[in-house]
Scaffold this motif. Structure first.
Motif, mmCIF file in Angstrom:
data_model
loop_
_atom_site.group_PDB
_atom_site.id
_atom_site.type_symbol
_atom_site.label_atom_id
_atom_site.label_comp_id
_atom_site.label_asym_id
_atom_site.label_seq_id
_atom_site.Cartn_x
_atom_site.Cartn_y
_atom_site.Cartn_z
ATOM 1 N N ILE A 1 5.602 11.208 3.560
ATOM 2 C CA ILE A 1 4.920 12.037 4.559
ATOM 3 C C ILE A 1 5.216 11.535 5.969
ATOM 4 C CG2 ILE A 1 2.677 12.769 5.455
ATOM 5 C CD1 ILE A 1 1.709 12.923 2.563
ATOM 6 N N CYS A 2 5.143 10.233 6.203
ATOM 7 C CA CYS A 2 5.429 9.723 7.547
ATOM 8 C C CYS A 2 6.880 10.012 7.926
ATOM 9 C CB CYS A 2 5.111 8.236 7.658
ATOM 10 S SG CYS A 2 5.990 7.179 6.496
ATOM 11 N N TYR A 3 7.783 9.827 7.001
ATOM 12 C CA TYR A 3 9.207 10.088 7.233
ATOM 13 C C TYR A 3 9.444 11.556 7.598
ATOM 14 C CZ TYR A 3 14.127 10.883 6.038
ATOM 15 O OH TYR A 3 15.439 11.257 6.058
ATOM 16 N N GLU A 4 8.790 12.449 6.911
ATOM 17 C CA GLU A 4 8.994 13.875 7.129
ATOM 18 C C GLU A 4 8.247 14.417 8.347
ATOM 19 O OE1 GLU A 4 8.028 15.780 3.442
ATOM 20 O OE2 GLU A 4 9.772 14.928 2.433
ATOM 21 N N GLN A 5 7.151 13.799 8.737
ATOM 22 C CA GLN A 5 6.323 14.351 9.808
ATOM 23 C C GLN A 5 6.471 13.651 11.150
ATOM 24 O OE1 GLN A 5 4.665 17.228 9.398
ATOM 25 N NE2 GLN A 5 5.594 17.211 7.377
ATOM 26 N N CYS A 6 7.079 12.504 11.194
ATOM 27 C CA CYS A 6 7.219 11.773 12.458
ATOM 28 C C CYS A 6 8.061 12.589 13.439
ATOM 29 C CB CYS A 6 7.878 10.419 12.211
ATOM 30 S SG CYS A 6 8.185 9.497 13.738
ATOM 31 N N PRO A 7 7.493 12.953 14.602
ATOM 32 C CA PRO A 7 8.264 13.774 15.545
ATOM 33 C C PRO A 7 9.437 13.046 16.179
ATOM 34 C CG PRO A 7 6.143 13.203 16.482
ATOM 35 C CD PRO A 7 6.137 12.710 15.064
ATOM 36 N N ASN B 1 14.339 1.676 -0.639
ATOM 37 C CA ASN B 1 13.800 1.243 -1.937
ATOM 38 C C ASN B 1 12.490 1.949 -2.278
ATOM 39 O OD1 ASN B 1 15.948 -0.636 -2.298
ATOM 40 N ND2 ASN B 1 14.874 -2.062 -0.954
ATOM 41 N N GLY B 2 12.417 3.227 -1.927
ATOM 42 C CA GLY B 2 11.245 4.030 -2.260
ATOM 43 C C GLY B 2 10.034 3.792 -1.389
ATOM 44 N N LYS B 3 10.198 3.070 -0.282
ATOM 45 C CA LYS B 3 9.089 2.775 0.624
ATOM 46 C C LYS B 3 9.475 3.168 2.046
ATOM 47 C CE LYS B 3 6.641 0.441 -2.469
ATOM 48 N NZ LYS B 3 5.251 0.596 -2.792
ATOM 49 N N ALA B 4 8.468 3.521 2.844
ATOM 50 C CA ALA B 4 8.708 3.845 4.243
ATOM 51 C C ALA B 4 8.912 2.564 5.046
ATOM 52 C CB ALA B 4 7.527 4.618 4.809
ATOM 53 N N VAL B 5 9.836 2.637 5.994
ATOM 54 C CA VAL B 5 10.116 1.518 6.891
ATOM 55 C C VAL B 5 10.113 2.069 8.312
ATOM 56 C CG1 VAL B 5 11.803 -0.239 7.559
ATOM 57 C CG2 VAL B 5 11.541 0.383 5.155
ATOM 58 N N PHE B 6 9.343 1.457 9.197
ATOM 59 C CA PHE B 6 9.327 1.850 10.615
ATOM 60 C C PHE B 6 10.528 1.175 11.262
ATOM 61 C CE2 PHE B 6 7.702 1.299 15.048
ATOM 62 C CZ PHE B 6 7.630 2.638 15.363
ATOM 63 N N LYS B 7 11.615 1.900 11.328
ATOM 64 C CA LYS B 7 12.907 1.305 11.655
ATOM 65 C C LYS B 7 13.362 1.568 13.093
ATOM 66 C CE LYS B 7 17.141 0.422 9.225
ATOM 67 N NZ LYS B 7 17.859 0.649 7.988
ATOM 68 N N LYS C 1 0.815 -1.216 0.000
ATOM 69 C CA LYS C 1 0.000 0.000 0.000
ATOM 70 C C LYS C 1 0.852 1.271 0.000
ATOM 71 C CE LYS C 1 -4.129 -1.648 2.419
ATOM 72 N NZ LYS C 1 -4.941 -1.405 3.630
ATOM 73 N N CYS C 2 2.069 1.191 0.541
ATOM 74 C CA CYS C 2 2.925 2.384 0.664
ATOM 75 C C CYS C 2 3.255 2.934 -0.718
ATOM 76 C CB CYS C 2 4.209 2.032 1.407
ATOM 77 S SG CYS C 2 5.335 3.429 1.595
ATOM 78 N N SER C 3 2.969 4.225 -0.895
ATOM 79 C CA SER C 3 3.235 4.870 -2.189
ATOM 80 C C SER C 3 4.610 5.522 -2.241
ATOM 81 C CB SER C 3 2.166 5.931 -2.455
ATOM 82 O OG SER C 3 2.299 6.987 -1.520
ATOM 83 N N GLY C 4 5.306 5.553 -1.091
ATOM 84 C CA GLY C 4 6.615 6.199 -1.050
ATOM 85 C C GLY C 4 6.533 7.715 -1.009
ATOM 86 N N CYS C 5 5.428 8.250 -0.524
ATOM 87 C CA CYS C 5 5.212 9.707 -0.526
ATOM 88 C C CYS C 5 6.107 10.452 0.464
ATOM 89 C CB CYS C 5 3.747 10.016 -0.237
ATOM 90 S SG CYS C 5 3.231 9.630 1.458
#
Length: 100
Positions: free
Chosen positions: A44-50, A58-64, A38-42
């Motif tokens: 947003i989560c990476y940029e907004q996570c406090p 690889n163009g996808k978000a990972v909760f690392k 489902k992840c579009s690689g946008c």
């Protein structure tokens, strides 16, 4: 409105800046999951996570970095692809803030 400098407030640099202000009791189970289909690689989560918990791979978000999660649920609420499954970590674990 001034934009915040990207280089200083995302990912590893953000984690380094905030690490001394809280204590983590490491969650015993995975409480944030990303569906890579489902992840579009946008980003947003990476940029907004406090807490700077996400990385892009690889163009996808990972909760690392769950140890930096503020448990705010922002990632879940702002994901336009509905790719994030979020819940509070198991009781007795998570973040304890220090205000000094």
């Amino acid at each position: 409105m001034a934009k915040r400098p990207k280089d200083e407030y995302y990912g590893e640099k953000l984690r380094e800046k905030i690490k001394d202000y809280f204590e983590i009791i490491t969650p015993k189970s995975e409480f944030i999951k990303i569906d890579p289909n489902k992840c579009s690689g946008c980003r947003i989560c990476y940029e907004q996570c406090p807490g700077g918990c996400f990385e892009m791979e690889n163009g996808k978000a990972v909760f690392k970095f769950p140890d930096f999660c503020f448990e705010c649920g922002a990632c879940f609420h702002i994901c336009p692809s509905d790719a994030i499954d979020w819940s509070y970590p198991e009781g007795g674990s998570g973040i304890v803030m220090r205000y000094s």
